[in-house]
Motif scaffolding. Sequence first.
Motif, mmCIF file in Angstrom:
data_model
loop_
_atom_site.group_PDB
_atom_site.id
_atom_site.type_symbol
_atom_site.label_atom_id
_atom_site.label_comp_id
_atom_site.label_asym_id
_atom_site.label_seq_id
_atom_site.Cartn_x
_atom_site.Cartn_y
_atom_site.Cartn_z
ATOM 1 N N GLY A 67 34.295 49.131 34.163
ATOM 2 C CA GLY A 67 33.270 48.877 35.168
ATOM 3 C C GLY A 67 32.170 47.926 34.723
ATOM 4 O O GLY A 67 31.226 47.668 35.463
ATOM 5 N N GLU A 68 32.288 47.391 33.536
ATOM 6 C CA GLU A 68 31.284 46.470 33.003
ATOM 7 C C GLU A 68 31.903 45.087 32.825
ATOM 8 O O GLU A 68 33.038 44.955 32.372
ATOM 9 N N THR A 69 31.163 44.056 33.188
ATOM 10 C CA THR A 69 31.639 42.686 32.998
ATOM 11 C C THR A 69 31.458 42.292 31.541
ATOM 12 O O THR A 69 30.356 42.354 31.005
ATOM 13 N N VAL A 70 32.564 41.907 30.914
ATOM 14 C CA VAL A 70 32.568 41.506 29.509
ATOM 15 C C VAL A 70 32.988 40.043 29.430
ATOM 16 O O VAL A 70 34.013 39.656 29.989
ATOM 17 N N THR A 71 32.188 39.240 28.757
ATOM 18 C CA THR A 71 32.494 37.828 28.571
ATOM 19 C C THR A 71 33.438 37.666 27.387
ATOM 20 O O THR A 71 33.159 38.170 26.302
ATOM 21 N N VAL A 72 34.553 36.975 27.590
ATOM 22 C CA VAL A 72 35.541 36.760 26.534
ATOM 23 C C VAL A 72 35.246 35.418 25.861
ATOM 24 O O VAL A 72 35.212 34.377 26.507
#
Length: 171
Positions: A67-72
């Motif tokens: 549910g959290e946006t993670v930057t790759v």
Amino acid sequence: MISSAFAPEAARQPDTAPAGLQVLEFICRGQRFAVPLASVRRAVLSARPVPLPGAADIVLGVLDVGGETVTVLDFARRACGRPTAITPTQQFLIVESNGFPCALVVDSIVGPGTAPAAAAWPAAAGSAGFVDGALHLPDGLCLVIEPARFLFDHERAQLAQALAGAAGERH
């Protein structure tokens, strides 16, 4: 199987304070790296990130992790000089970087450990601003990365703008 030269967590005596730096060691392009354990959130299997228009080249995209946006981020591009093509055998090491989660694309995670204080090499270990130092270990050298300094200022600003734009498009 790759084994770590760091003292394993289990080897510490429970009633003694840990001496040295708590780290998580990983491999990228055959080179050893580590991040401070305090900055690590979790590790997950690799996946195909959703492209993030307007982000810097170091940003491979974003993922929804719990549910959290993670930057790759393309760790190999910055640390090893060559871009990454994400494969199913890789892992994403999710770290805290300036208050938001970033996933570093790595080849494998070796594990946590404690680097003896005597093994640390000062921050002058490398000219890269994101390198905190290097550890001389019995079986080689391991660079310690500071996630909060991995992105350059202009990349951080560009990423914040791209993420804000993407959030605005969803509403």
